[in-house]
Design a protein around this motif. Structure first.
Motif, PDB file in Angstrom:
ATOM      1  N   GLY A 318      -2.487   2.800   9.751  1.00 22.96           N
ATOM      2  CA  GLY A 318      -3.196   1.541   9.942  1.00 22.96           C
ATOM      3  C   GLY A 318      -3.707   0.908   8.671  1.00 22.96           C
ATOM      4  N   ALA A 319      -3.448   1.527   7.512  1.00 29.25           N
ATOM      5  CA  ALA A 319      -3.940   0.966   6.249  1.00 29.25           C
ATOM      6  C   ALA A 319      -3.163   1.527   5.062  1.00 29.25           C
ATOM      7  N   ALA A 320      -3.705   2.573   4.413  1.00 31.08           N
ATOM      8  CA  ALA A 320      -3.155   3.049   3.141  1.00 31.08           C
ATOM      9  C   ALA A 320      -1.742   3.602   3.274  1.00 31.08           C
ATOM     10  N   GLY A 321      -1.467   4.338   4.338  1.00 32.55           N
ATOM     11  CA  GLY A 321      -0.137   4.916   4.510  1.00 32.55           C
ATOM     12  C   GLY A 321       0.936   3.862   4.663  1.00 32.55           C
ATOM     13  N   GLN A 322       0.667   2.862   5.499  1.00 32.59           N
ATOM     14  CA  GLN A 322       1.649   1.796   5.679  1.00 32.59           C
ATOM     15  C   GLN A 322       1.810   0.978   4.389  1.00 32.59           C
ATOM     16  N   ALA A 323       0.721   0.844   3.621  1.00 34.48           N
ATOM     17  CA  ALA A 323       0.819   0.143   2.341  1.00 34.48           C
ATOM     18  C   ALA A 323       1.757   0.882   1.393  1.00 34.48           C
ATOM     19  N   ILE A 324       1.655   2.203   1.358  1.00 37.65           N
ATOM     20  CA  ILE A 324       2.547   2.993   0.496  1.00 37.65           C
ATOM     21  C   ILE A 324       3.966   2.993   1.048  1.00 37.65           C
ATOM     22  N   GLN A 325       4.107   3.021   2.354  1.00 39.93           N
ATOM     23  CA  GLN A 325       5.435   2.893   2.969  1.00 39.93           C
ATOM     24  C   GLN A 325       6.075   1.575   2.539  1.00 39.93           C
ATOM     25  N   ASN A 326       5.285   0.507   2.510  1.00 40.54           N
ATOM     26  CA  ASN A 326       5.805  -0.786   2.066  1.00 40.54           C
ATOM     27  C   ASN A 326       6.176  -0.756   0.583  1.00 40.54           C
ATOM     28  N   LEU A 327       5.360  -0.113  -0.223  1.00 39.94           N
ATOM     29  CA  LEU A 327       5.700   0.060  -1.638  1.00 39.94           C
ATOM     30  C   LEU A 327       7.055   0.763  -1.780  1.00 39.94           C
ATOM     31  N   ASN A 328       7.240   1.826  -1.008  1.00 40.06           N
ATOM     32  CA  ASN A 328       8.502   2.577  -1.080  1.00 40.06           C
ATOM     33  C   ASN A 328       9.702   1.701  -0.732  1.00 40.06           C
ATOM     34  N   ILE A 329       9.529   0.852   0.273  1.00 38.83           N
ATOM     35  CA  ILE A 329      10.619  -0.047   0.666  1.00 38.83           C
ATOM     36  C   ILE A 329      10.862  -1.090  -0.421  1.00 38.83           C
ATOM     37  N   MET A 330       9.789  -1.633  -0.998  1.00 42.55           N
ATOM     38  CA  MET A 330       9.911  -2.660  -2.031  1.00 42.55           C
ATOM     39  C   MET A 330      10.683  -2.168  -3.252  1.00 42.55           C
ATOM     40  N   PHE A 331      10.467  -0.898  -3.625  1.00 39.01           N
ATOM     41  CA  PHE A 331      11.058  -0.383  -4.858  1.00 39.01           C
ATOM     42  C   PHE A 331      12.192   0.605  -4.597  1.00 39.01           C
ATOM     43  N   ASN A 332      12.685   0.596  -3.366  1.00 42.07           N
ATOM     44  CA  ASN A 332      13.867   1.380  -3.013  1.00 42.07           C
ATOM     45  C   ASN A 332      13.668   2.881  -3.237  1.00 42.07           C
ATOM     46  N   PHE A 333      12.421   3.355  -2.998  1.00 45.14           N
ATOM     47  CA  PHE A 333      12.156   4.789  -3.004  1.00 45.14           C
ATOM     48  C   PHE A 333      12.456   5.349  -1.618  1.00 45.14           C
ATOM     49  N   GLN A 334      12.449   6.690  -1.505  1.00 42.61           N
ATOM     50  CA  GLN A 334      12.510   7.287  -0.173  1.00 42.61           C
ATOM     51  C   GLN A 334      11.326   6.751   0.630  1.00 42.61           C
ATOM     52  N   GLU A 335      11.590   6.384   1.869  1.00 38.06           N
ATOM     53  CA  GLU A 335      10.543   5.725   2.651  1.00 38.06           C
ATOM     54  C   GLU A 335       9.323   6.614   2.888  1.00 38.06           C
ATOM     55  N   ASP A 336       9.529   7.925   2.917  1.00 37.79           N
ATOM     56  CA  ASP A 336       8.405   8.827   3.159  1.00 37.79           C
ATOM     57  C   ASP A 336       7.854   9.443   1.874  1.00 37.79           C
ATOM     58  N   ALA A 337       8.230   8.907   0.709  1.00 37.03           N
ATOM     59  CA  ALA A 337       7.714   9.440  -0.561  1.00 37.03           C
ATOM     60  C   ALA A 337       6.191   9.330  -0.595  1.00 37.03           C
ATOM     61  N   GLY A 338       5.533  10.443  -0.859  1.00 37.67           N
ATOM     62  CA  GLY A 338       4.068  10.464  -0.882  1.00 37.67           C
ATOM     63  C   GLY A 338       3.415  10.442   0.483  1.00 37.67           C
ATOM     64  N   LEU A 339       4.220  10.472   1.550  1.00 40.28           N
ATOM     65  CA  LEU A 339       3.681  10.310   2.908  1.00 40.28           C
ATOM     66  C   LEU A 339       4.087  11.436   3.853  1.00 40.28           C
TER      67      LEU A 339
END
Length: 346
Positions: A318-339
């Motif tokens: 509902g906040a920080a996790g989805q924000a990092i998920q969005n970061l991962n998508i933006m920069f073409n990282f693994q979607e679950d990186a750091g999560l």
């Protein structure tokens, strides 16, 4: 591989500290600046001793911070802050993820009505992307500004999307009964959030209307190509720290079997790392997602109605996790990186 440099504006609140908790173990990210007015100059680990020694940063006052070395800036701030920084940062090639509501609603007049202030950069709202990760991946990849969804809207929209997309429920008679843990209100002085007030207590609030209601309606219309979604949304405060639990009541427009319901949700989320449809007639529980970026959904068919249940951790998915998920998508990282965290139990 060079690491991505990120900064956090508003690092001393609940969402700010949750961003730090998750980002310290992100394999592709290095934390640049962390701002705080009240903790300016203090070591981050002095304020958050639960963080490992790998964080050497000190809090910096937002008036004195430089984002020159940052590739992306998270705003874990109250509503109305990010919009005052956005034009300057975007003009310098920085990308933004706003965890508040400044860019969530495209209708500026409606936003100003609900949030009680004039919007500082309405033109950027037009190009900002609503970051509901599972449903907006293509748009998120190229976004300059991400409007991270609210905690209630995340759980609710993920639950409703498959049904609205298939046009099998009445989109004008949606009733949402949702509950949140106390941390959803943020870290602030409020008597209602004191332990002596909240413990052993339960109540509704904002019954005459909540600002997440227009966010839910506008974005569900957009992602499902629906014309006139109407949702009656009533939030409640739970005597617990973390968690969102939404019970949603809808009318079916056609007869549908439990097998078909299973198929609709499974097809919608079978490629999702974090959204799990448990099957019909199952009961999600907040402890199934606590401390994780997961969402658990189920539904029950009764007569010509559906009862949909959805739960998330308000500070993560509902906040920080989805924000990092969005970061991962933006920069073409693994979607679950750091999560890749298993929910906490007990």
């Amino acid at each position: 591989m060079d690491k991505l440099h990120v900064s956090i504006v508003g690092g001393s609140g609940y969402t700010g500290s949750e961003l730090l908790r998750l980002l310290v173990n992100h394999p592709y990210v290095e934390i640049d600046q962390i701002t705080s007015r009240q903790d300016d100059g203090k070591n981050v680990t002095e304020i958050f001793p639960f963080l490992p020694n790998k964080i050497k940063n000190k809090f910096v006052h937002p008036d004195n911070v430089s984002f020159d070395k940052s590739d992306l800036i998270f705003f874990a701030t109250p509503n109305g802050i990010a919009m005052n920084f956005a034009e300057t940062l975007v003009s310098k090639g920085k990308r933004i993820i706003d965890l508040a509501a400044d860019f969530r609603i495209k209708n500026i007049q409606l936003w100003e009505q609900w949030y009680g202030m004039k919007h500082a950069c309405p033109k950027l709202v037009e190009t900002a992307v609503y970051g509901l990760s599972e449903l907006k991946k293509n748009e998120i990849k190229n976004a300059k500004i991400i409007a991270n969804p609210g905690c209630y809207p995340t759980a609710i929209q993920l639950a409703l999307y498959p049904l609205l997309n298939k046009k099998i429920i009445n989109e004008q008679s949606i009733i949402i009964d949702a509950k949140s843990g106390i941390s959803g209100a943020g870290k602030k002085n409020d008597d209602n959030l004191l332990m002596a007030e909240a413990y052993d207590n339960f109540n509704a609030y904002s019954v005459q209307g909540h600002r997440h209601e227009p966010e839910i309606e506008e974005n569900l219309k957009e992602i499902t190509n629906s014309k006139d979604i109407r949702a009656l949304f009533v939030p409640h405060l739970l005597p617990m720290v973390r968690g969102i639990y939404a019970s949603i009541y809808v009318d079916l427009t056609e007869d549908i079997s439990e097998k078909e319901l299973n198929s609709i949700y499974s097809v919608a989320y079978d490629q999702s790392i974090f959204v799990h449809f448990m099957g019909v007639n199952k009961i999600p529980k907040t402890k199934m997602v606590r401390g994780s970026n997961q969402c658990r959904i189920s539904c029950f068919k009764r007569h010509k109605k559906l009862i949909i249940l959805s739960t998330i951790d308000n500070l993560v998915k509902g906040a920080a996790g989805q924000a990092i998920q969005n970061l991962n998508i933006m920069f073409n990282f693994q979607e679950d990186a750091g999560l890749n965290y298993i929910p906490l139990n007990p």
